[in-house]
Design an enzyme around this catalytic site. Structure first.
Site, short mmCIF file in Angstrom:
data_model
loop_
_atom_site.label_atom_id
_atom_site.label_comp_id
_atom_site.label_asym_id
_atom_site.label_seq_id
_atom_site.Cartn_x
_atom_site.Cartn_y
_atom_site.Cartn_z
N LYS A 54 0.85 -1.21 0.00
CA LYS A 54 0.00 0.00 0.00
C LYS A 54 0.87 1.25 0.00
O LYS A 54 0.59 2.23 -0.71
CB LYS A 54 -0.92 0.00 1.24
CG LYS A 54 -2.00 -1.06 1.16
CD LYS A 54 -2.71 -1.30 2.50
CE LYS A 54 -3.68 -2.48 2.38
NZ LYS A 54 -4.34 -2.83 3.62
N GLN A 98 -4.30 -1.05 9.86
CA GLN A 98 -4.18 -2.40 9.30
C GLN A 98 -4.74 -3.42 10.28
O GLN A 98 -4.34 -3.47 11.44
CB GLN A 98 -2.70 -2.69 8.98
CG GLN A 98 -2.48 -4.03 8.29
CD GLN A 98 -3.08 -4.11 6.90
OE1 GLN A 98 -3.09 -3.15 6.14
NE2 GLN A 98 -3.59 -5.27 6.54
N ASP A 121 -10.74 3.15 4.40
CA ASP A 121 -11.21 1.76 4.38
C ASP A 121 -12.74 1.70 4.37
O ASP A 121 -13.32 0.63 4.16
CB ASP A 121 -10.69 1.00 5.61
CG ASP A 121 -9.60 0.00 5.25
OD1 ASP A 121 -9.41 -0.27 4.06
OD2 ASP A 121 -8.95 -0.51 6.19
#
Ligand code: NAD
Length: 287
Positions: A54, A98, A121
């Protein structure tokens, strides 16, 4: 007749190329370089690989890499403190915590500290509500990637029967919402669904987000249907999905492979969300 293959790598590369140009144009117009703060707690090897990818991709798109790495034994209060700092920092466009976090941490209250305009997200309660009410906001990355793939291949899902297998917060529910918002007729199937194969045979499009290797077999699929495989399973012979690719590709019209289907779209949509987040914050600052 064998199904045509949906090339997720090619679509993702196109999305990323376009984004690079959009990021440069936004930077030139506003003086703001979008920045992505990935937050990794601990040393889980799979998470380290995902986060590294990422970060690399965000830099390649012209964004600032604002990564934060905390030791595995960081307390809940210290992770919360960092997330509050990132939420208040104008250089940070997007925050990605994460998952999974180490077992001693409770992820739900941590996720809720991410403001909706930085929630790349799309997992906070506010972002989920905005999606449910079809209001502007950031949508979860893998579900957005599924829609992007269907659009890229001109799959006519407006009014069509779509069966989503799986009802997780990460994939099944949001992908179903996105499809309903685009006027598909959506059925959500799950672990308690009776006669899953018969339900799936009604579908013009099947989206499998189950986490059961090879669950979707040829007898689930109406001839010519589109089959999108979100599942990822690591085995001795490499990666595979929730769909029995060899069998299903004899019946389907279009199909995503694993690897090379939905997977590459997830990071592409994360980058897209980071730019959208920067744009959203810019607009809010002008008001
Ligand atoms: P999850 O375990 O949270 O949810 C799975 C869902 O499938 C549940 O709602 C459950 O009801 C349903 N289910 C389980 N067994 C079933 C069965 N036998 N029949 C019908 N439904 C059943 O999983 P998730 O987070 O949604 O992930 C699903 C899969 O997608 C996993 O393989 C995961 O690794 C993969 N994934 C891929 C990406 C990507 O970028 N490609 C992103 C996220 C998840």
């Amino acid at each position: 007749m064998a199904a045509a293959i949906i090339d997720g790598r090619a679509v993702a590369a196109r999305v990323r190329e376009n984004l690079k140009e959009e990021v440069a144009a936004f930077h030139a117009k506003t003086g703001i370089q979008p920045g992505l703060a990935t937050v990794l707690v601990g040393e889980d090897p799979a998470s380290e690989v995902y986060v590294a990818s990422k970060r690399r991709s965000s830099v390649a798109a012209g964004m600032a890499d604002l990564h934060q790495h905390l030791p595995a034994d960081t307390s809940q209060a210290d992770v919360e403190r960092l997330l509050r700092e990132l939420a208040a920092d104008p250089a940070v466009s997007g925050i990605l915590l994460q998952l999974p976090v180490p077992a001693h941490l409770d992820p739900a209250p941590l996720i809720e500290l991410i403001p909706f305009e930085k929630d790349v997200d799309g997992l906070t309660t506010q972002s989920v509500g905005l999606l449910a009410q079809k209001k502007p906001g950031l949508r979860p990355c893998t579900p957005s990637g599924v829609i992007e793939l269907l659009d890229a291949y001109d799959v006519p899902f407006e009014g069509a029967n779509v069966v989503v297998i799986g009802r997780s917060e990460l994939v099944g529910r949001p992908v179903a919402q996105l499809l309903v918002n685009r006027n598909a007729t959506v059925t959500i199937a799950h672990s308690r669904t009776r006669d899953l194969a018969a339900v799936c045979r009604t579908a013009d499009v099947i989206v499998a987000a189950v986490g059961v290797k090879g669950l979707v077999t040829a007898d689930f699929v109406k001839p010519g249907a589109t089959v999108i495989d979100v599942g990822i399973h690591r085995g001795p012979e490499g990666l595979s999905g929730d769909v029995d690719f060899a069998g299903v590709s004899e019946v389907a019209g279009l199909i995503t492979p694993v690897p090379g289907g939905v997977g590459p779209m997830t990071i592409a949509m994360l980058l897209s969300n980071t730019l959208r987040a920067a744009e959203l914050q810019y607009q809010l600052a002008q008001q």
